[in-house]
Design a protein around this motif. Structure first.
Motif, PDB file in Angstrom:
ATOM      1  N   THR A 141       3.246  -9.816  -5.041  1.00 38.52           N
ATOM      2  CA  THR A 141       2.254  -9.827  -3.973  1.00 38.52           C
ATOM      3  C   THR A 141       0.865  -9.948  -4.582  1.00 38.52           C
ATOM      4  N   THR A 142       0.011 -10.751  -3.945  1.00 34.97           N
ATOM      5  CA  THR A 142      -1.379 -10.933  -4.367  1.00 34.97           C
ATOM      6  C   THR A 142      -2.290 -10.619  -3.193  1.00 34.97           C
ATOM      7  N   TYR A 143      -3.377  -9.909  -3.479  1.00 35.81           N
ATOM      8  CA  TYR A 143      -4.331  -9.560  -2.425  1.00 35.81           C
ATOM      9  C   TYR A 143      -5.743  -9.735  -2.958  1.00 35.81           C
ATOM     10  N   THR A 144      -6.575 -10.434  -2.209  1.00 39.95           N
ATOM     11  CA  THR A 144      -7.986 -10.610  -2.556  1.00 39.95           C
ATOM     12  C   THR A 144      -8.833  -9.827  -1.571  1.00 39.95           C
ATOM     13  N   TRP A 145      -9.695  -8.995  -2.129  1.00 38.20           N
ATOM     14  CA  TRP A 145     -10.493  -8.086  -1.303  1.00 38.20           C
ATOM     15  C   TRP A 145     -11.973  -8.314  -1.564  1.00 38.20           C
ATOM     16  N   ALA A 164       7.229  -5.922  -0.468  1.00 36.03           N
ATOM     17  CA  ALA A 164       6.280  -5.448  -1.488  1.00 36.03           C
ATOM     18  C   ALA A 164       4.888  -5.554  -0.884  1.00 36.03           C
ATOM     19  N   ASP A 165       4.247  -4.417  -0.654  1.00 36.91           N
ATOM     20  CA  ASP A 165       2.981  -4.378   0.080  1.00 36.91           C
ATOM     21  C   ASP A 165       1.862  -3.809  -0.785  1.00 36.91           C
ATOM     22  N   GLY A 170      -5.961   2.475   3.274  1.00 37.13           N
ATOM     23  CA  GLY A 170      -5.151   2.760   4.447  1.00 37.13           C
ATOM     24  C   GLY A 170      -4.780   1.566   5.303  1.00 37.13           C
ATOM     25  N   ARG A 171      -5.280   0.384   4.971  1.00 36.41           N
ATOM     26  CA  ARG A 171      -4.962  -0.807   5.750  1.00 36.41           C
ATOM     27  C   ARG A 171      -4.137  -1.776   4.913  1.00 36.41           C
ATOM     28  N   LEU A 172      -3.149  -2.396   5.552  1.00 34.72           N
ATOM     29  CA  LEU A 172      -2.323  -3.366   4.855  1.00 34.72           C
ATOM     30  C   LEU A 172      -3.162  -4.573   4.463  1.00 34.72           C
ATOM     31  N   GLY A 173      -3.195  -4.852   3.151  1.00 37.65           N
ATOM     32  CA  GLY A 173      -3.958  -6.000   2.681  1.00 37.65           C
ATOM     33  C   GLY A 173      -3.114  -7.236   2.521  1.00 37.65           C
ATOM     34  N   ALA A 174      -1.910  -7.075   1.968  1.00 32.49           N
ATOM     35  CA  ALA A 174      -1.027  -8.218   1.750  1.00 32.49           C
ATOM     36  C   ALA A 174       0.401  -7.726   1.675  1.00 32.49           C
ATOM     37  N   SER A 175       1.341  -8.598   2.057  1.00 32.55           N
ATOM     38  CA  SER A 175       2.747  -8.241   2.070  1.00 32.55           C
ATOM     39  C   SER A 175       3.574  -9.454   1.687  1.00 32.55           C
TER      40      SER A 175
END
Length: 213
Positions: A141-145, A164-165, A170-175
């Motif tokens: 999983t990849t997440y850009t913030w 895979a999260d 507290g907030r879902l960024g990527a799944s």
């Protein structure tokens, strides 16, 4: 009702823990509450970690300088999990001072490419913060913030044999949905602040890392 196989973690001074909460019985809990010294107590099952390098204590946590600081706990079978959540309390001010695209590792069990589970992060050339969550040596999983900042954040990585999260504050960024994965014991240490023997040093503060089944 079956008996809970995980011993209860000790409450932090001045706090109360709701043992009925599903996150209460941790596998490992490093609260970074010592304030001095080179040893991080672990309050669930005595899996203490040793700090190495030119670390310092500040702002109720440890400052990782991005070059030689890391904490290490030798391999333990309880840290090889088929499903898990890792909660990390972080400030990535040090990440913002290094060259863009330099990867840092807040925590990892094992060493890439045979590592069990790993979180990497970097500041991109566009000055965003990017996270990559690896399971069994594969990026899942990849997440850009947004743009990087110097605030404190809670980053949670979870895997339940299906999804895979990555959660941010507290907030879902990527799944993603990699499905069932057999996570094999790599016999490698658990590390915070470095992924392998000489690379992926992480810059910033760590205030606590908690591993749950």
């Amino acid at each position: 009702m079956s008996k809970n196989p995980w011993p209860r973690q000790k409450p932090l001074p001045g706090s109360q823990i709701d043992w009925s909460h599903p996150l209460a019985p941790s596998v490992a809990c490093w609260p970074y509450s010592e304030g001095a010294g080179n040893y991080l107590n672990e309050v669930s099952r005595n899996l203490g970690a040793t700090l190495y390098g030119s670390f310092s204590w500040g702002n109720n946590g440890v400052v990782f300088n991005g070059s030689d600081v890391y904490a290490e706990r030798l391999d333990h079978p309880s840290l090889t999990l088929q499903q898990f959540s890792v909660v990390s309390l972080l400030r990535w001010d040090g990440v913002l001072r290094v060259a863009p695209n330099d990867w840092g590792c807040p925590w990892s069990k094992g060493v890439y490419p045979s590592g069990e589970y790993t979180l990497l992060m970097r500041q991109t050339s566009g000055f965003d913060i990017e996270f990559r969550f690896y399971i069994q040596g594969v990026q899942r999983t990849t997440y850009t913030w947004g743009a990087g900042d110097t605030s404190d954040h809670v980053v949670i990585c979870t895997y339940n044999q299906s999804k895979a999260d990555i959660y941010m504050d507290g907030r879902l960024g990527a799944s993603s949905t990699p499905g069932a994965i057999t996570i094999a014991d790599s016999s490698q240490p658990w590390r915070m602040g470095r992924q392998a023997d000489t690379n992926y040093h992480w810059g910033g503060h760590i205030y606590g890392v908690f591993v749950y089944p």
